[in-house]
Design a protein around this motif. Structure first.
Motif, PDB file in Angstrom:
ATOM      1  N   ASP A   1       0.834  -1.198   0.000  1.00  0.00           N
ATOM      2  CA  ASP A   1       0.000   0.000   0.000  1.00  0.00           C
ATOM      3  C   ASP A   1       0.866   1.245   0.000  1.00  0.00           C
ATOM      4  O   ASP A   1       2.035   1.220   0.393  1.00  0.00           O
ATOM      5  CB  ASP A   1      -0.927   0.012   1.222  1.00  0.00           C
TER       6      ASP A   1
ATOM      7  N   THR B   1       1.112   5.159   1.383  1.00  0.00           N
ATOM      8  CA  THR B   1       0.580   6.112   2.360  1.00  0.00           C
ATOM      9  C   THR B   1       1.299   7.444   2.215  1.00  0.00           C
ATOM     10  O   THR B   1       2.530   7.497   2.280  1.00  0.00           O
ATOM     11  CB  THR B   1       0.740   5.587   3.797  1.00  0.00           C
TER      12      THR B   1
ATOM     13  N   ALA C   1     -12.360   8.850  -0.815  1.00  0.00           N
ATOM     14  CA  ALA C   1     -12.558   7.516  -0.238  1.00  0.00           C
ATOM     15  C   ALA C   1     -11.289   6.961   0.386  1.00  0.00           C
ATOM     16  O   ALA C   1     -11.348   5.999   1.169  1.00  0.00           O
ATOM     17  CB  ALA C   1     -13.071   6.556  -1.319  1.00  0.00           C
ATOM     18  N   PHE C   2     -10.122   7.554   0.064  1.00  0.00           N
ATOM     19  CA  PHE C   2      -8.851   7.026   0.559  1.00  0.00           C
ATOM     20  C   PHE C   2      -8.255   7.865   1.685  1.00  0.00           C
ATOM     21  O   PHE C   2      -7.149   7.590   2.130  1.00  0.00           O
ATOM     22  CB  PHE C   2      -7.846   6.943  -0.595  1.00  0.00           C
TER      23      PHE C   2
ATOM     24  N   LEU D   1      -3.324   9.948   3.273  1.00  0.00           N
ATOM     25  CA  LEU D   1      -3.933   9.331   2.093  1.00  0.00           C
ATOM     26  C   LEU D   1      -3.348   7.932   1.932  1.00  0.00           C
ATOM     27  O   LEU D   1      -2.129   7.781   1.818  1.00  0.00           O
ATOM     28  CB  LEU D   1      -3.650  10.170   0.844  1.00  0.00           C
ATOM     29  N   LYS D   2      -4.217   6.916   1.941  1.00  0.00           N
ATOM     30  CA  LYS D   2      -3.764   5.542   1.802  1.00  0.00           C
ATOM     31  C   LYS D   2      -4.334   4.971   0.515  1.00  0.00           C
ATOM     32  O   LYS D   2      -5.542   4.774   0.387  1.00  0.00           O
ATOM     33  CB  LYS D   2      -4.189   4.703   2.994  1.00  0.00           C
ATOM     34  N   LEU D   3      -3.430   4.710  -0.431  1.00  0.00           N
ATOM     35  CA  LEU D   3      -3.834   4.165  -1.727  1.00  0.00           C
ATOM     36  C   LEU D   3      -3.558   2.674  -1.761  1.00  0.00           C
ATOM     37  O   LEU D   3      -2.551   2.209  -1.214  1.00  0.00           O
ATOM     38  CB  LEU D   3      -3.073   4.855  -2.855  1.00  0.00           C
ATOM     39  N   PRO D   4      -4.421   1.910  -2.408  1.00  0.00           N
ATOM     40  CA  PRO D   4      -4.170   0.469  -2.519  1.00  0.00           C
ATOM     41  C   PRO D   4      -2.955   0.193  -3.375  1.00  0.00           C
ATOM     42  O   PRO D   4      -2.534   1.025  -4.188  1.00  0.00           O
ATOM     43  CB  PRO D   4      -5.457  -0.063  -3.166  1.00  0.00           C
TER      44      PRO D   4
ATOM     45  N   LEU E   1     -10.359  11.527  -4.488  1.00  0.00           N
ATOM     46  CA  LEU E   1      -9.568  10.732  -3.549  1.00  0.00           C
ATOM     47  C   LEU E   1     -10.204  10.657  -2.166  1.00  0.00           C
ATOM     48  O   LEU E   1      -9.583  10.135  -1.237  1.00  0.00           O
ATOM     49  CB  LEU E   1      -8.158  11.328  -3.427  1.00  0.00           C
TER      50      LEU E   1
ATOM     51  N   ASN F   1      -7.739   9.087   5.398  1.00  0.00           N
ATOM     52  CA  ASN F   1      -7.920   8.619   6.771  1.00  0.00           C
ATOM     53  C   ASN F   1      -8.406   9.788   7.618  1.00  0.00           C
ATOM     54  O   ASN F   1      -7.665  10.747   7.839  1.00  0.00           O
ATOM     55  CB  ASN F   1      -6.597   8.076   7.315  1.00  0.00           C
TER      56      ASN F   1
END
Length: 540
Positions: free
Chosen positions: A51, A53, A78-79, A87-90, A76, A81
């Motif tokens: 992931d 971050t 939905a990503f 910002l945490k991207l898959p 963005l 925190n």
């Protein structure tokens, strides 16, 4: 009791001010300028969830909102925190990296005071082409007692720069040792010994999440020969290269030659004294904390036997991070209906680019922000100046508060006075307003120049929003005997307000003029002040 009441009111006002200032948005930890991203496929074909971050640390406020944007413009939300604003991207799988390679991300912190934007963070995909790195074992020849360098030969476009680990006959070398030093990934052997003959040296990359453990891909077999039979000039194994570094970086200018018994370094023709640098490895020069003053032309001299010397030259250029020298103490007050301007001056090398943001907007104005329109309350908020060059970024944040201009009062004292021809009449004018008004003087409606002969002295001082001006006035023309109107005018962006004083001038002692003229009346009327007349007896 009265004192206690005032103390309570003062405490309440101070608490409200502190609470208000706590709502000023401030980003304390922006995303990293470069963040390396690993695809979800390692060299062995395993899928691993890496992931991404990106941080956006900010001063915590009750009504703070943090949001993220990127150059591709996609949503963005939905990503994000909500706990820390990060910002945490898959994880990104191999084959999709091209669509986001080099994408820039930034965050905003918003409160009721205004909005601020962070500096940009760029995603760079970690890349290491293993197929170009593999090769069959090779042999390196060296002479007993001389230096040797074994290169790892990783691809020059590898990102981030690889960190390597060296083994000899599959045993990890705990560098540095008496015999070995690693310089920019290469293994340097200070003096080859017969016991090293036939040893297998292997380098491994250890900073790509998955260690590239390919023992045969970068293996070099060392062959140690007997001592040279003749003395020859040193032959360079590694030469110093032209280098561009940022201030405070560690810089290594490589230098290694064989056969060589010593090394000397020179900068701009003068011997390097090693007060801020040191010899490193075989003959390289290390500058642990490079400064702008360290830039220049360097050359390494390899000293051989019987004065057989050789040298190589390289340029070192040091880039300096921007520093904004402009300072704003507290808030900047602008006034509705009037333009305002902000300056931003920065030092650095290369010359920094200056950009302004207004409440997080992407509008840029250059080094001098000039708001020429009639300012409104909506223009209040956070104004950011960014100074940017290749070495980094500096930031200046100014809170702009838009207020209505006012002139609260103007008072000229004394209101009436008499003076003899040639004598000095002293008057004081007090005014207050927001912004602090400046004072202008008029005699019978005509502006007075403060450097005129009949005004030998004038003082002016400002305390908070109050201004006081003292005027020493003297009539030197007998034809000016009579009654005159002296006007003090307070002027600021709101307009003006006036106060008058009537001066009766006696040409001779005991002889006064009594009749105010129509001009006196009109002057008082035009200045919108109450006109007072005094009737005095006339001596014949």
């Amino acid at each position: 009791m009265v004192l206690q009441a005032y103390m309570v009111l003062w405490t309440m006002a101070a608490t409200m001010l502190v609470a208000r200032d706590a709502l000023v948005p401030k980003i304390t930890e922006p995303p990293l300028p470069l963040q390396y991203v690993y695809t979800n496929k390692d060299v062995d074909g395993k899928k691993v969830d890496f992931d991404i971050t990106l941080k956006c640390g900010a001063v915590s406020n009750p009504d703070e909102i943090r949001e993220w944007k990127r150059t591709t413009g996609s949503d963005l939300s939905a990503f994000v925190n909500p706990a820390d604003g990060s910002l945490k991207l898959p994880g990104i799988f191999e084959g999709t990296s091209a669509s986001v390679e080099g994408t820039e991300y930034w965050c905003y912190a918003t409160t009721s005071i205004g909005k601020v934007r962070s500096t940009n963070g760029t995603l760079v995909f970690a890349s290491f082409d293993v197929s170009k790195w593999k090769r069959a074992p090779t042999t390196l020849s060296a002479y007993k007692g001389e230096s040797a360098v074994i290169s790892c030969h990783f691809p020059p476009n590898a990102m981030p720069p690889p960190i390597v680990e060296w083994t000899v006959d599959e045993t990890v070398i705990d560098l540095p040792t008496i015999s070995y030093t690693a310089v920019l990934g290469d293994l340097e052997i200070k003096k080859a010994r017969r016991s090293m003959d036939g040893k297998k040296y292997t380098c491994r990359i250890v900073n790509y999440r998955v260690t590239f453990s390919l023992p045969s891909s970068r293996t070099t077999i060392l062959q140690v020969n007997d001592i040279r039979g003749t003395s020859i000039p040193p032959q360079f194994i590694k030469e110093p290269q032209d280098t561009v570094a940022n201030e405070e970086d560690e810089v290594i200018l490589e230098c290694a030659a064989a056969p060589a018994i010593n090394y000397a370094w020179y900068r701009n023709g003068e011997s390097v004294t090693f007060t801020t640098s040191q010899l490193f490895g075989i003959g390289s020069l290390k500058i642990p904390n490079v400064k702008a003053s360290d830039g220049g032309v360097y050359y390494c001299q390899a000293i051989g036997m019987h004065s057989n010397n050789a040298s190589r030259t390289a340029n070192l250029t040091v880039h300096v991070r921007p520093t904004i020298t402009t300072v704003y103490d507290g808030n900047y007050i602008a006034y509705s209906g009037s333009p305002f301007s902000l300056n931003c001056v920065a030092t650095g090398f290369p010359t920094p680019e200056i950009k302004w943001l207004a409440n997080g907007s992407d509008n840029t104005y250059g080094g001098h922000l000039q708001v020429t329109k009639a300012v409104k309350y909506e223009d209040s908020g956070m104004y950011q100046c960014f100074a940017i060059n290749s070495a980094g970024t500096d930031e200046l944040v100014v809170r702009v508060i838009v207020r209505d201009p006012k002139i609260y009062s103007v008072s000229l004292q004394p209101r009436n006075l008499s003076t003899l021809y040639g004598e000095v009449a002293n008057l004081d004018c007090h005014t207050s307003g927001d912004p602090t008004p400046h004072i202008e003087w008029k005699l019978d409606g005509v502006p007075l120049a403060l450097d005129a002969v009949n005004i030998p002295h004038s003082g002016d001082e400002e305390i908070n929003s109050t201004r006081r001006s003292s005027l020493s006035y003297r009539i030197l023309d007998k034809e000016l005997g009579g009654v005159h109107v002296l006007t003090c005018t307070a002027v600021n962006v709101r307009g003006f307000k006036e106060s008058n004083s009537w001066i009766t001038v006696e040409v001779e002692a005991g002889i006064k003029t009594v009749q105010p003229t129509v001009a006196h009346y009109l002057t008082g009327f035009l200045t919108r002040n109450l006109v007072e007349f005094t009737c005095l007896p006339v001596q014949r």
